[in-house]
Scaffold this motif. Structure first.
Motif, PDB file in Angstrom:
ATOM      1  N   ALA A  98       7.824 -10.796  -5.476  1.00 37.27           N
ATOM      2  CA  ALA A  98       9.079 -10.060  -5.332  1.00 37.27           C
ATOM      3  C   ALA A  98       9.485 -10.141  -3.868  1.00 37.27           C
ATOM      4  O   ALA A  98       8.675 -10.513  -3.011  1.00 37.27           O
ATOM      5  CB  ALA A  98       8.914  -8.608  -5.768  1.00 37.27           C
ATOM      6  N   ASP A  99      10.746  -9.788  -3.565  1.00 38.11           N
ATOM      7  CA  ASP A  99      11.230  -9.959  -2.194  1.00 38.11           C
ATOM      8  C   ASP A  99      11.559  -8.646  -1.497  1.00 38.11           C
ATOM      9  O   ASP A  99      12.296  -8.629  -0.508  1.00 38.11           O
ATOM     10  CB  ASP A  99      12.451 -10.883  -2.169  1.00 38.11           C
ATOM     11  N   GLY A 100      11.008  -7.553  -2.003  1.00 44.45           N
ATOM     12  CA  GLY A 100      11.293  -6.263  -1.387  1.00 44.45           C
ATOM     13  C   GLY A 100      12.213  -5.403  -2.221  1.00 44.45           C
ATOM     14  O   GLY A 100      12.439  -4.230  -1.899  1.00 44.45           O
ATOM     15  N   GLY A 101      12.724  -5.943  -3.319  1.00 42.48           N
ATOM     16  CA  GLY A 101      13.566  -5.174  -4.218  1.00 42.48           C
ATOM     17  C   GLY A 101      12.819  -4.762  -5.468  1.00 42.48           C
ATOM     18  O   GLY A 101      11.612  -4.466  -5.433  1.00 42.48           O
ATOM     19  N   GLU A 102      13.519  -4.773  -6.578  1.00 46.35           N
ATOM     20  CA  GLU A 102      12.942  -4.385  -7.865  1.00 46.35           C
ATOM     21  C   GLU A 102      11.688  -5.189  -8.179  1.00 46.35           C
ATOM     22  O   GLU A 102      11.644  -6.407  -8.023  1.00 46.35           O
ATOM     23  CB  GLU A 102      13.986  -4.616  -8.965  1.00 46.35           C
ATOM     24  N   GLY A 103      10.634  -4.494  -8.590  1.00 45.11           N
ATOM     25  CA  GLY A 103       9.400  -5.154  -8.995  1.00 45.11           C
ATOM     26  C   GLY A 103       8.404  -5.406  -7.880  1.00 45.11           C
ATOM     27  O   GLY A 103       7.311  -5.930  -8.135  1.00 45.11           O
ATOM     28  N   THR A 104       8.736  -5.008  -6.653  1.00 41.14           N
ATOM     29  CA  THR A 104       7.830  -5.276  -5.535  1.00 41.14           C
ATOM     30  C   THR A 104       6.525  -4.502  -5.673  1.00 41.14           C
ATOM     31  O   THR A 104       5.434  -5.040  -5.411  1.00 41.14           O
ATOM     32  CB  THR A 104       8.506  -4.938  -4.197  1.00 41.14           C
ATOM     33  N   THR A 105       6.604  -3.247  -6.081  1.00 40.60           N
ATOM     34  CA  THR A 105       5.383  -2.457  -6.234  1.00 40.60           C
ATOM     35  C   THR A 105       4.453  -3.099  -7.248  1.00 40.60           C
ATOM     36  O   THR A 105       3.248  -3.242  -7.012  1.00 40.60           O
ATOM     37  CB  THR A 105       5.708  -1.020  -6.669  1.00 40.60           C
ATOM     38  N   GLU A 106       5.006  -3.516  -8.384  1.00 38.39           N
ATOM     39  CA  GLU A 106       4.179  -4.128  -9.420  1.00 38.39           C
ATOM     40  C   GLU A 106       3.532  -5.414  -8.912  1.00 38.39           C
ATOM     41  O   GLU A 106       2.332  -5.643  -9.103  1.00 38.39           O
ATOM     42  CB  GLU A 106       5.016  -4.432 -10.658  1.00 38.39           C
ATOM     43  N   ALA A 107       4.327  -6.259  -8.233  1.00 38.00           N
ATOM     44  CA  ALA A 107       3.795  -7.532  -7.756  1.00 38.00           C
ATOM     45  C   ALA A 107       2.692  -7.325  -6.723  1.00 38.00           C
ATOM     46  O   ALA A 107       1.627  -7.960  -6.786  1.00 38.00           O
ATOM     47  CB  ALA A 107       4.925  -8.376  -7.163  1.00 38.00           C
ATOM     48  N   LEU A 108       2.929  -6.434  -5.777  1.00 33.46           N
ATOM     49  CA  LEU A 108       1.927  -6.200  -4.745  1.00 33.46           C
ATOM     50  C   LEU A 108       0.701  -5.475  -5.302  1.00 33.46           C
ATOM     51  O   LEU A 108      -0.434  -5.772  -4.928  1.00 33.46           O
ATOM     52  CB  LEU A 108       2.536  -5.395  -3.596  1.00 33.46           C
ATOM     53  N   ALA A 109       0.941  -4.516  -6.187  1.00 32.81           N
ATOM     54  CA  ALA A 109      -0.195  -3.785  -6.759  1.00 32.81           C
ATOM     55  C   ALA A 109      -1.116  -4.721  -7.519  1.00 32.81           C
ATOM     56  O   ALA A 109      -2.343  -4.642  -7.415  1.00 32.81           O
ATOM     57  CB  ALA A 109       0.304  -2.669  -7.668  1.00 32.81           C
ATOM     58  N   ARG A 110      -0.525  -5.644  -8.270  1.00 33.26           N
ATOM     59  CA  ARG A 110      -1.344  -6.609  -9.016  1.00 33.26           C
ATOM     60  C   ARG A 110      -2.032  -7.582  -8.071  1.00 33.26           C
ATOM     61  O   ARG A 110      -3.231  -7.829  -8.163  1.00 33.26           O
ATOM     62  CB  ARG A 110      -0.465  -7.357 -10.014  1.00 33.26           C
ATOM     63  N   GLY A 111      -1.263  -8.133  -7.133  1.00 30.43           N
ATOM     64  CA  GLY A 111      -1.822  -9.128  -6.232  1.00 30.43           C
ATOM     65  C   GLY A 111      -2.874  -8.566  -5.293  1.00 30.43           C
ATOM     66  O   GLY A 111      -3.803  -9.274  -4.890  1.00 30.43           O
ATOM     67  N   LEU A 112      -2.760  -7.293  -4.928  1.00 32.91           N
ATOM     68  CA  LEU A 112      -3.700  -6.658  -4.000  1.00 32.91           C
ATOM     69  C   LEU A 112      -4.743  -5.826  -4.716  1.00 32.91           C
ATOM     70  O   LEU A 112      -5.545  -5.152  -4.066  1.00 32.91           O
ATOM     71  CB  LEU A 112      -2.929  -5.770  -3.009  1.00 32.91           C
ATOM     72  N   ASP A 113      -4.717  -5.840  -6.046  1.00 33.96           N
ATOM     73  CA  ASP A 113      -5.652  -5.055  -6.847  1.00 33.96           C
ATOM     74  C   ASP A 113      -5.570  -3.570  -6.477  1.00 33.96           C
ATOM     75  O   ASP A 113      -6.584  -2.904  -6.233  1.00 33.96           O
ATOM     76  CB  ASP A 113      -7.081  -5.573  -6.672  1.00 33.96           C
ATOM     77  N   ALA A 114      -4.342  -3.064  -6.430  1.00 33.97           N
ATOM     78  CA  ALA A 114      -4.126  -1.658  -6.080  1.00 33.97           C
ATOM     79  C   ALA A 114      -4.229  -0.790  -7.332  1.00 33.97           C
ATOM     80  O   ALA A 114      -3.851  -1.205  -8.427  1.00 33.97           O
ATOM     81  CB  ALA A 114      -2.754  -1.475  -5.449  1.00 33.97           C
TER      82      ALA A 114
END
Length: 339
Positions: A40-56
């Motif tokens: 994601a680029d900082g808009g919609e879906g960024t939390t999901e993308a980072l949470a998955r990628g960072l194992d949050a």
């Protein structure tokens, strides 16, 4: 052959994770390996993308929407102390409101609650995706919530946005799309000017003088003025945080995706950032639709496939896996093609 599947969301239709999963499934049916990396680029879906990628792990927080209705929203927390907050889940334009959607009263208070809770849970770095706001309060609501709940507790604050608009212009540029007519835009601009003067007086930082401070109705400027937040381009920051370059180096090809591919895609968005990093690695695009005026930008891709549903995405994955396998060792690829 290993293919990196790194799509953005098809906004309003499929999340980035769903798109990546469907495409990867098709790639695997064709006998190739696929690594899923929703982005994601900082808009919609960024939390999901980072949470998955960072194992949050998600932490549910009770907060309020832009017009005060109570709601629950998730903050992503990683083991190394990074928190991911998406402004739109608490202060977003698309959130429901039983009492009307007045752009003059919309507040970032709910986002401030999420930030404060992330700090309370021990986050040392809080990354806020600032897209999709309903607000033009200059971050005043968020500041109030953060201060009421103990401040940032030493955490670094990073705001992701590709908007370069300055603080004083936030209402004029973005107010109309949030429902503000000419009179409301004038009033909101006046309020932002007064707030900027307060920030300059109290904290020695005037957001009117700095690019990106107008993002999310001046929210980013308020965070910069009060807390010294870093204001960064969302696309490149997300790719760095996810370790994209290392995963690219281990891949034979990359698949990108978004709901609509157009000439604006290369201007600060995640696909443009991936293309800039890809080098000689072929980049395939699976998208919901293509602007007929895409022009020379189509030449950036080894192939473009339009796929608007899960079955079509899986078929596209299988097709591009076969195309990537057939490419010459020198990296030649099929000519760009789309319906």
């Amino acid at each position: 052959m290993s293919i990196l599947v790194a799509p953005d969301s098809f906004k309003g239709t499929f999340t980035a994770s769903e798109v990546a999963g469907h495409i990867a499934a098709g790639i695997r049916t064709a006998g190739a390996a696929a690594r899923e990396l929703p982005v994601a680029d900082g808009g919609e879906g960024t939390t999901e993308a980072l949470a998955r990628g960072l194992d949050a792990r998600p932490v549910l927080v009770t907060t309020v929407g832009p017009w005060g209705e109570p709601l629950e929203a998730a903050v992503g927390l990683t083991a190394d102390g990074t928190a991911v907050v998406e402004l739109a889940v608490a202060s977003g334009l698309n959130l429901p409101s039983a009492g009307g959607r007045d752009p003059l009263t919309a507040s970032t208070y709910g986002t401030g609650v999420l930030i404060a809770e992330a700090a309370r849970h021990g986050a040392r770095r809080i990354v806020v995706a600032a897209g999709g706001s309903a607000t033009t309060d200059g971050g005043a609501g968020a500041i109030a919530a953060i201060e009421e709940r103990g401040g940032l507790r030493g955490a670094e604050l990073v705001i992701l946005s590709d908007v370069t608009t300055r603080f004083s212009d936030a209402a004029r540029v973005f107010g109309p799309q949030k429902g503000a007519g000419p009179a409301a835009v004038e009033l909101l601009t006046h309020r932002l000017e007064l707030l900027a003067a307060e920030f300059a007086r109290d904290y020695g930082r005037d957001p009117r003088l700095v690019d990106r401070t107008g993002a999310a109705g001046g929210f980013s400027g308020g965070m910069w003025a009060r807390y010294g937040a870093r204001l960064v381009s969302g696309a490149d920051y997300v790719l760095d945080l996810l370790g994209f370059d290392a995963q690219l180096a281990a891949s034979s090809a990359v698949v990108v995706g978004e709901g609509r591919l157009d000439s604006q895609t290369g201007q600060g968005k995640i696909i443009g950032a991936i293309l800039a990093r890809a080098g000689t690695t072929p980049v395939y695009a699976v998208v919901g639709s293509v602007d007929p005026d895409l022009g020379d930008y189509a030449d950036s891709f080894a192939r473009i496939i339009v796929a608007g549903d899960p079955a079509a995405m899986q078929a596209a994955g299988a097709e591009l896996a076969r195309a990537a396998s057939a490419a010459s060792p020198a990296g030649a690829a099929p000519a760009p093609a789309y319906p």
